[in-house]
Scaffold this motif. Structure first.
Motif, PDB file in Angstrom:
ATOM      1  N   UNK A   1     -59.485  45.599 -19.203  1.00 33.99           N
ATOM      2  CA  UNK A   1     -58.252  46.382 -19.065  1.00 33.99           C
ATOM      3  C   UNK A   1     -57.451  45.824 -17.899  1.00 33.99           C
ATOM      4  N   UNK A   2     -56.272  45.313 -18.202  1.00 35.41           N
ATOM      5  CA  UNK A   2     -55.380  44.758 -17.183  1.00 35.41           C
ATOM      6  C   UNK A   2     -54.311  45.811 -16.877  1.00 35.41           C
ATOM      7  N   UNK A   3     -54.278  46.266 -15.642  1.00 37.65           N
ATOM      8  CA  UNK A   3     -53.350  47.339 -15.253  1.00 37.65           C
ATOM      9  C   UNK A   3     -52.230  46.774 -14.366  1.00 37.65           C
ATOM     10  N   UNK A   4     -51.002  47.115 -14.747  1.00 33.06           N
ATOM     11  CA  UNK A   4     -49.842  46.702 -13.969  1.00 33.06           C
ATOM     12  C   UNK A   4     -48.916  47.874 -13.716  1.00 33.06           C
ATOM     13  N   UNK A   5     -47.616  47.622 -13.853  1.00 32.09           N
ATOM     14  CA  UNK A   5     -46.623  48.683 -13.692  1.00 32.09           C
ATOM     15  C   UNK A   5     -45.548  48.476 -14.735  1.00 32.09           C
ATOM     16  N   UNK A   6     -45.369  49.464 -15.567  1.00 30.35           N
ATOM     17  CA  UNK A   6     -44.426  49.345 -16.655  1.00 30.35           C
ATOM     18  C   UNK A   6     -42.982  49.301 -16.201  1.00 30.35           C
ATOM     19  N   UNK A   7     -42.105  48.933 -17.131  1.00 34.72           N
ATOM     20  CA  UNK A   7     -40.686  48.865 -16.814  1.00 34.72           C
ATOM     21  C   UNK A   7     -39.871  48.463 -18.013  1.00 34.72           C
ATOM     22  N   UNK A   8     -38.610  48.155 -17.774  1.00 31.35           N
ATOM     23  CA  UNK A   8     -37.700  47.771 -18.851  1.00 31.35           C
ATOM     24  C   UNK A   8     -37.913  46.300 -19.194  1.00 31.35           C
ATOM     25  N   UNK A   9     -37.925  46.013 -20.486  1.00 29.36           N
ATOM     26  CA  UNK A   9     -38.153  44.636 -20.914  1.00 29.36           C
ATOM     27  C   UNK A   9     -37.084  43.670 -20.457  1.00 29.36           C
ATOM     28  N   UNK A  10     -35.893  44.172 -20.124  1.00 29.89           N
ATOM     29  CA  UNK A  10     -34.811  43.294 -19.672  1.00 29.89           C
ATOM     30  C   UNK A  10     -34.945  42.913 -18.208  1.00 29.89           C
ATOM     31  N   UNK A  11     -35.835  43.611 -17.483  1.00 32.29           N
ATOM     32  CA  UNK A  11     -35.970  43.371 -16.036  1.00 32.29           C
ATOM     33  C   UNK A  11     -37.433  43.231 -15.632  1.00 32.29           C
ATOM     34  N   UNK A  12     -38.116  42.205 -16.137  1.00 25.41           N
ATOM     35  CA  UNK A  12     -39.550  42.079 -15.847  1.00 25.41           C
ATOM     36  C   UNK A  12     -39.857  41.914 -14.369  1.00 25.41           C
ATOM     37  N   UNK A  13     -38.844  41.454 -13.581  1.00 28.36           N
ATOM     38  CA  UNK A  13     -39.094  41.262 -12.146  1.00 28.36           C
ATOM     39  C   UNK A  13     -39.237  42.588 -11.410  1.00 28.36           C
ATOM     40  N   UNK A  14     -38.823  43.674 -12.043  1.00 27.45           N
ATOM     41  CA  UNK A  14     -38.970  44.991 -11.429  1.00 27.45           C
ATOM     42  C   UNK A  14     -40.268  45.687 -11.853  1.00 27.45           C
ATOM     43  N   UNK A  15     -41.050  45.036 -12.662  1.00 33.04           N
ATOM     44  CA  UNK A  15     -42.316  45.605 -13.142  1.00 33.04           C
ATOM     45  C   UNK A  15     -43.456  44.659 -12.779  1.00 33.04           C
TER      46      UNK A  15
END
Length: 390
Positions: A186-200
């Protein structure tokens, strides 16, 4: 009716009503009915629908164990045989119905030669081979000592619907089937908008990188003559195209052929996955599910089994298994405690191309009933001849 006719009838009755897992009441009932009237000491399992039958020989001596697995698979049958499964989502797609019928046949043949037996025979009818560790549970309930003392040898066999010519028996000394474990990452990150991957913190690229790195780790980290197989069969992440998810999860089966490689790969894969996740600023959780151990034949017992096939059925009916197979078996638990041998036998129906016939576990898998009497005969001879040696 001949023995072959009886075994075909039993096998097809089992095939019509397949059961899954450790609780096989209909199957157990059929086995008990087929053994009824034979001079056997029969016990049934407490935590599973097993049947253990002990045949006392006419002369004192040790015990030999013969095993058959009885459970089916959660597969929707797609064959058109007249005895196809009556139950939706359940099928004897791995041939355990044949194994059960063969062992019943061996019980009858051994009974006829009981006076000549130099010891006892334990007949192990086992549920839960398909991932439920039925063999381990039966061992805990005493099957290996059912005759009063630990069995001195144990034998089992498995039919193949493809690859192996019909009626040909194969085995080998040493590893014959793989250990099968499961790695869940399980790889855990931080979700976000697909148009702004640098914010996730996108877990998907890192999870994909781990998947490919696992393959490199295997091919560069382990001896090709002590192989490791890692296959990712499940990968899940996200819900739609423009949302970066919080996590990605994948599952892999891990196959090994030695205890050493099994220990090393367990540590190595986890270290690799966590390291890649850390490099991306992500958290990685790894769960390593321990499955069946390597199925290891005793060298002397494997040679004895090969000799018995050649003498009983003919020289042309045996071929040495050149390499271990990557399948797994919980008969491995028996062979960890008792020297013995596990054989495979071709059961592809006539007229089928060995190269393209549906394999075990396929919804279209079919097996040839013609091998039932040969399987019963071989199990019988293995027990009689092995007892005569002690």
């Amino acid at each position: 009716m001949t023995l072959q006719d009886d075994l075909v009838e039993l096998r097809r009755a089992l095939h019509r009503e397949p059961e899954i897992g450790l609780d096989l009441p209909r199957t157990q009932e059929k086995v008990l009915a087929a053994l009824d009237g034979l001079p056997l000491e029969i016990t049934t399992g407490q935590r599973l629908s097993s049947v253990t039958a002990v045949l006392r020989g006419g002369h004192p001596g040790p015990a030999v164990l013969l095993r058959a697995d009885m459970d089916a698979l959660p597969v929707q049958e797609k064959t058109d045989v007249p005895y196809r499964s009556r139950f939706d989502g359940r099928m004897h797609a791995c041939g355990h119905d044949l194994h059960t019928a063969m062992l019943v046949g061996a019980a009858r043949l051994l009974t006829e030669r009981r006076a000549d037996l130099a010891g006892d025979v334990v007949l192990m009818f086992q549920p839960g081979e398909e991932g439920d560790e039925g063999a381990r549970l039966m061992i805990e309930e005493g099957v290996l000592d059912a005759a009063g003392a630990r069995a001195v040898a144990a034998y089992g066999m498995h039919v193949f619907a493809t690859t192996i010519p019909r009626g040909l028996f194969l085995t080998r000394g040493g590893p014959v089937l793989a250990a099968a474990d499961t790695l869940t990452v399980t790889v855990r990150g931080r979700g976000g908008h697909g148009s702004s991957p640098h914010r996730a913190l996108d877990p998907i690229p890192a999870a994909c990188e781990i998947v490919t790195a696992l393959q490199t780790h295997v091919t560069r980290g382990y001896d090709v003559f002590d192989p490791v197989v890692v296959t990712v069969g499940s990968f899940h992440a996200g819900t739609t195209d423009n949302v970066i998810p919080d996590e990605a999860v994948f599952e892999a089966t891990v196959r090994t052929f030695s205890a050493g490689a099994r220990d090393r790969v367990r540590e190595g894969l986890v270290r690799l996955a966590r390291g890649i996740g850390e490099a991306h600023g992500l958290t990685v959780e790894c769960a390593f599910g321990i499955g069946y151990p390597v199925t290891v034949n005793d060298d002397a017992e494997a040679e004895f089994a090969a000799h018995t096939v050649r003498e009983t059925l003919g020289e042309d009916r045996y071929f040495p298994l050149p390499t271990p197979a990557t399948g797994s078996e919980d008969f491995s638990y028996v062979l960890e405690r008792v020297p013995g041998a596990f054989l495979v036998v071709g059961a592809c129906p006539p007229g089928r191309d060995l190269a393209t016939a549906p394999a075990n576990h396929s919804a279209e898998a079919e097996f040839d009933d013609a091998i039932l009497s040969d399987g019963a005969t071989l199990l019988t001879e293995l027990a009689i001849r092995r007892l005569a040696r002690t």
